[in-house]
Design a protein around this motif. Structure first.
Motif, PDB file in Angstrom:
ATOM      1  N   ILE A   1       0.842  -1.205   0.000  1.00 19.21           N
ATOM      2  CA  ILE A   1       0.000   0.000   0.000  1.00 19.21           C
ATOM      3  C   ILE A   1       0.875   1.252   0.000  1.00 19.21           C
ATOM      4  CG2 ILE A   1      -1.652   1.332   1.374  1.00 19.21           C
ATOM      5  CD1 ILE A   1      -2.816  -1.378   2.319  1.00 19.21           C
ATOM      6  N   ALA A   2       1.949   1.224   0.802  1.00 15.07           N
ATOM      7  CA  ALA A   2       2.846   2.388   0.887  1.00 15.07           C
ATOM      8  C   ALA A   2       3.494   2.676  -0.465  1.00 15.07           C
ATOM      9  CB  ALA A   2       3.911   2.148   1.949  1.00 15.07           C
ATOM     10  N   LEU A   3       3.923   1.629  -1.161  1.00 14.82           N
ATOM     11  CA  LEU A   3       4.545   1.810  -2.474  1.00 14.82           C
ATOM     12  C   LEU A   3       3.525   2.263  -3.515  1.00 14.82           C
ATOM     13  CD1 LEU A   3       6.931  -1.296  -2.538  1.00 14.82           C
ATOM     14  CD2 LEU A   3       7.609   1.107  -2.439  1.00 14.82           C
ATOM     15  N   SER A   4       2.304   1.749  -3.393  1.00 20.44           N
ATOM     16  CA  SER A   4       1.240   2.163  -4.304  1.00 20.44           C
ATOM     17  C   SER A   4       0.922   3.648  -4.120  1.00 20.44           C
ATOM     18  CB  SER A   4      -0.015   1.318  -4.066  1.00 20.44           C
ATOM     19  OG  SER A   4      -1.075   1.761  -4.892  1.00 20.44           O
ATOM     20  N   ASP A   5       0.860   4.087  -2.844  1.00 19.87           N
ATOM     21  CA  ASP A   5       0.602   5.506  -2.546  1.00 19.87           C
ATOM     22  C   ASP A   5       1.736   6.377  -3.081  1.00 19.87           C
ATOM     23  OD1 ASP A   5      -1.724   4.769  -1.296  1.00 19.87           O
ATOM     24  OD2 ASP A   5      -0.894   4.846   0.738  1.00 19.87           O
ATOM     25  N   LEU A   6       2.958   5.875  -2.957  1.00 20.06           N
ATOM     26  CA  LEU A   6       4.116   6.624  -3.463  1.00 20.06           C
ATOM     27  C   LEU A   6       4.010   6.829  -4.970  1.00 20.06           C
ATOM     28  CD1 LEU A   6       7.004   7.800  -3.349  1.00 20.06           C
ATOM     29  CD2 LEU A   6       7.860   5.447  -3.529  1.00 20.06           C
ATOM     30  N   ARG A   7       3.699   5.747  -5.699  1.00 15.35           N
ATOM     31  CA  ARG A   7       3.583   5.851  -7.152  1.00 15.35           C
ATOM     32  C   ARG A   7       2.444   6.799  -7.540  1.00 15.35           C
ATOM     33  NH1 ARG A   7       2.936   0.918  -8.197  1.00 15.35           N
ATOM     34  NH2 ARG A   7       0.675   0.973  -8.352  1.00 15.35           N
ATOM     35  N   GLU A   8       1.328   6.729  -6.816  1.00 12.71           N
ATOM     36  CA  GLU A   8       0.181   7.588  -7.120  1.00 12.71           C
ATOM     37  C   GLU A   8       0.523   9.060  -6.891  1.00 12.71           C
ATOM     38  OE1 GLU A   8      -4.512   8.183  -5.786  1.00 12.71           O
ATOM     39  OE2 GLU A   8      -3.356   6.462  -5.058  1.00 12.71           O
ATOM     40  N   SER A   9       1.253   9.353  -5.810  1.00 12.90           N
ATOM     41  CA  SER A   9       1.622  10.745  -5.519  1.00 12.90           C
ATOM     42  C   SER A   9       2.590  11.287  -6.559  1.00 12.90           C
ATOM     43  CB  SER A   9       2.240  10.851  -4.121  1.00 12.90           C
ATOM     44  OG  SER A   9       3.481  10.143  -4.069  1.00 12.90           O
ATOM     45  N   MET A  10       3.452  10.417  -7.081  1.00 14.95           N
ATOM     46  CA  MET A  10       4.375  10.850  -8.132  1.00 14.95           C
ATOM     47  C   MET A  10       3.632  11.085  -9.440  1.00 14.95           C
ATOM     48  SD  MET A  10       7.296  11.683  -9.328  1.00 14.95           S
ATOM     49  CE  MET A  10       8.498  11.298  -8.050  1.00 14.95           C
TER      50      MET A  10
ATOM     51  N   ALA B   1       6.899  10.019 -16.424  1.00 17.91           N
ATOM     52  CA  ALA B   1       5.450  10.155 -16.583  1.00 17.91           C
ATOM     53  C   ALA B   1       5.021  11.608 -16.628  1.00 17.91           C
ATOM     54  CB  ALA B   1       4.736   9.436 -15.432  1.00 17.91           C
ATOM     55  N   ASN B   2       5.793  12.496 -15.971  1.00 21.37           N
ATOM     56  CA  ASN B   2       5.435  13.907 -15.953  1.00 21.37           C
ATOM     57  C   ASN B   2       6.678  14.735 -15.653  1.00 21.37           C
ATOM     58  OD1 ASN B   2       5.725  13.903 -12.991  1.00 21.37           O
ATOM     59  ND2 ASN B   2       3.804  12.728 -13.047  1.00 21.37           N
ATOM     60  N   ALA B   3       6.503  16.049 -15.659  1.00 20.95           N
ATOM     61  CA  ALA B   3       7.640  16.958 -15.474  1.00 20.95           C
ATOM     62  C   ALA B   3       8.260  16.807 -14.091  1.00 20.95           C
ATOM     63  CB  ALA B   3       7.178  18.397 -15.695  1.00 20.95           C
ATOM     64  N   THR B   4       7.432  16.554 -13.082  1.00 17.08           N
ATOM     65  CA  THR B   4       7.944  16.399 -11.713  1.00 17.08           C
ATOM     66  C   THR B   4       8.868  15.193 -11.615  1.00 17.08           C
ATOM     67  OG1 THR B   4       5.934  17.396 -10.815  1.00 17.08           O
ATOM     68  CG2 THR B   4       7.283  16.095  -9.307  1.00 17.08           C
ATOM     69  N   GLU B   5       8.408  14.071 -12.193  1.00 12.95           N
ATOM     70  CA  GLU B   5       9.238  12.860 -12.163  1.00 12.95           C
ATOM     71  C   GLU B   5      10.516  13.071 -12.967  1.00 12.95           C
ATOM     72  OE1 GLU B   5       9.092   8.157 -13.492  1.00 12.95           O
ATOM     73  OE2 GLU B   5       7.210   9.265 -13.210  1.00 12.95           O
ATOM     74  N   GLN B   6      10.396  13.727 -14.119  1.00 14.34           N
ATOM     75  CA  GLN B   6      11.572  13.971 -14.949  1.00 14.34           C
ATOM     76  C   GLN B   6      12.608  14.803 -14.190  1.00 14.34           C
ATOM     77  OE1 GLN B   6      10.866  16.332 -18.449  1.00 14.34           O
ATOM     78  NE2 GLN B   6      12.582  15.435 -19.530  1.00 14.34           N
TER      79      GLN B   6
END
Length: 649
Positions: free
Chosen positions: A127-136, A177-182
């Motif tokens: 769940i913690a990793l899923s939340d992390l990916r969703e926030s990113m 996936a987006n500018a933040t991740e990049q």
């Protein structure tokens, strides 16, 4: 005893001679972020190997890094399932730049922005990793450091727990996936790559394009061949293709050198390797995970052939990871990663500026083509306007009226020249008149172009080219037919002299009527021929008009396409110019960092020299003083070695 003491004393002096360099390294690390200091500092603790794994998703990176971490082979699938964070198979499980290491306890742990949370159950970690990916993905949280995953010790064999804890940073090679991740991935690469003990470039054995410079999008990777000591090439699914399996089946003994040579040859189809880059020891063609397990079940003979090779490669890779983490090696990596900065950036700038020149040439060529189409359109538009005027002239009522007027004038002029009075009132004179009329009728020639050419020379010149005179035989036959009845009537007379003037005038009127009718027919034939020529000309002009209109539309379309292409090229050129500016800026920043490190090295060296001299001057024991003097000379030699490393290009 004295020899033992002397050896031990010299060993201590010799090892301490590099303290100044390590102190410089620690000073540089201490000026950086908390996370970098925590990960890379070597002071006062056992140094853990720090490895960066770079590659696209779905190439087996997770299985590789779990294997390198030392997780038990039977547990890899279970750990992988947790790390997927509830993500279904076939999709990227990595949310962003992630670091993996062995936990010090039986709990999972996830560190985000230096805040560490522990999880006892696998479901909570998922769940913690899923939340992390969703926030990113939703850009709801920013990250200033890699997210760290601690894997419980229960997944490691007992032997692995006694070894150094390898820390692995997973850098995704896919488009963010987006500018933040990049931005986050780029920042992490820039911060951590220079300090990595070893960098593994990972890709599938059946898709070797991952080593192209275009695929190396992060700073510090695109010139990997300039720092080969810090890189290893790992291919996954290396033995999945039937071609390599057939090759191995045919050989009684499989030589890893042959497999590596084949891999290098295939890699060079996607880009040339330097001579140093062809060193076989840099390449690790591996197979693991489900594909490896399936091979064991489906082809046990082939599996037994490959197993010792793959185990040997894996063991060698792990040994090299541990060997790369010595203090001297890390110091050398630090120097090596910076020493080529200017060289690497200059090469990159050369490529970018060459790309600029190429694009400028392409834009110039496109703009020249645009001008060609523009001039062509201007010429064709001018031709089109002329054709339109010719068509308007050729179909106008004025032209028809002019033709009719010319025929009337022509008739009038002819009538004034005709001699209608025979010498005598006799049949013979009328027959002679008929012959005279026929002769005059044969001379009829209606030339409209000569009369109308003053109105439109170009038009009538073209009409004349298509004009065909009336068929003489058709005219002669018709004239003969028209006069035939009159001639028959005249032939009926036995007496050639008219007894009645009334009969004479009657016959003469019939001759005049025949002449007039013949003249009308002949003029009609000429008029028809001219009308036909005019219609033919009008049709040609209309066809040409249609062709010109179509050509102009095509040219305009091509012109628009070229202008659009030119716009795209100019946009690309602007981006290239920005890249050049950014690259020059980064080069200055990195050179400044490196110069800072060199200055720190010099400061620490001079401090160490001063300390050695002071120790030598206050030493009472002459043997100890001699050893200090030798140590001083050795210190200078080590400084020279580092300066040689700094000065290599």
């Amino acid at each position: 005893m004295i020899n033992d003491w002397l050896t031990e004393y010299w060993s201590e002096l010799y090892l301490s001679n590099l303290d100044w360099a390590f102190d410089a390294y620690e000073r540089l690390i201490s000026s950086m972020s908390h996370d970098i200091k925590k990960t890379l500092s070597m002071k006062g603790k056992q140094v853990d190997p720090f490895v960066v794994v770079y590659g696209k998703t779905q190439v087996g990176k997770t299985t590789l890094l779990l294997d390198l971490l030392g997780i038990h082979s039977d547990k890899i699938s279970e750990v992988s399932q947790v790390l997927r964070g509830g993500r279904e198979a076939g999709k990227s499980a990595t949310a962003t730049t992630m670091e993996y290491c062995r936990s010090t306890s039986e709990n999972w742990a996830l560190t985000i922005n230096s805040k560490k949370e522990f999880y006892a159950a696998e479901s909570d970690m998922i769940i913690a990793l899923s939340d992390l990916r969703e926030s990113m993905e939703n850009e709801t949280q920013s990250f200033n450091s890699p997210c760290i995953v601690d894997i419980p010790t229960r997944f490691f064999p007992i032997a692995a727990k006694k070894c150094a804890n390898i820390r692995i940073l997973d850098l995704p090679g896919d488009n963010p996936a987006n500018a933040t991740e990049q931005k986050h991935v780029y920042a992490m690469a820039k911060a951590y790559l220079p300090f990595a003990d070893l960098i593994l470039l990972v890709g599938r054995g059946d898709d070797l394009s991952f080593l192209n410079s275009e695929a190396m999008s992060l700073p510090g990777l695109d010139n990997w061949q300039a720092m080969l000591g810090r890189f290893r090439i790992v291919t996954t699914f290396s033995y999945s293709a039937q071609s390599i399996r057939n090759l191995i089946r045919k050989k009684e003994e499989v030589n890893i050198s042959d497999i590596r040579a084949r891999l290098i040859e295939q890699i060079q189809r996607f880009g040339e390797l330097s001579n140093e880059g062809k060193n076989q020891n840099l390449f690790f063609p591996l197979e693991f995970g489900n594909s490896w397990q399936n091979l064991e079940k489906q082809e046990p003979v082939l599996y037994r052939k490959l197993k010792p090779l793959i185990n040997g490669l894996r063991a060698t890779l792990i040994d090299e990871i541990h060997a790369s983490v010595s203090p001297v090696s890390r110091l050398r990596n630090m120097l090596d990663s910076h020493v080529r900065i200017e060289y690497i950036y200059k090469k990159k700038l050369e490529r970018l500026k060459q790309d600029e020149k190429n694009i400028i040439r392409e834009i110039q060529a496109i703009d020249e083509d645009v001008q060609i189409y523009k001039k062509l359109n201007e010429r064709e538009l001018e031709q089109l306007n002329k054709k339109i005027k010719l068509i308007e002239y050729g179909t106008s009522e004025n032209l028809k009226s002019n033709i009719n007027d010319l025929i009337v004038v022509y008739k009038s002029e002819r009538h004034s020249k005709i001699d209608r009075n025979p010498e005598k009132d006799s049949v013979t004179s009328l027959k002679r008149l008929i012959l005279n009329y026929k002769s005059q009728l044969n001379e009829i020639e209606l030339n409209l172009s000569q009369s109308l050419v003053v109105n439109n020379k170009a038009y009538w010149r073209d009409v004349e080219k298509t004009f065909m005179e009336p068929n003489p035989s058709v005219i002669n036959n018709e004239v003969r037919t028209i006069f035939e009845q009159v001639e028959k009537d005249l032939d009926k007379y036995f007496i050639k002299k008219y007894l009645s003037i009334k009969n004479y005038h009657h016959d003469k009127n019939k001759v005049e009527t025949a002449r007039k009718k013949s003249e009308e027919f002949i003029l009609l034939q000429w008029e028809s021929s001219w009308i036909k020529a005019i219609n033919t000309m009008n049709k040609k002009n209309n066809n040409k008009k249609s062709q010109l209109e179509a050509s102009i539309l095509i040219n305009k379309d091509e012109q628009r396409k070229l202008q659009k292409e030119s716009h795209v090229k100019k946009s690309l050129l602007n981006k290239l110019k920005i890249r050049v500016i950014n690259t020059e800026k980064l080069m200055k920043e990195d050179i400044t960092k490196f110069e800072t490190f060199i200055n720190i090295l010099k400061q620490e060296f001079h401090a160490s020299i001063t300390k050695k001299i002071d120790a030598f001057l206050v030493e009472d024991d002459e043997y100890d003083a001699f050893m200090q003097l030798v140590s001083f000379c050795e210190l200078s030699a080590q400084r020279d070695t580092l300066e040689l490393l700094h000065g290599k290009k």
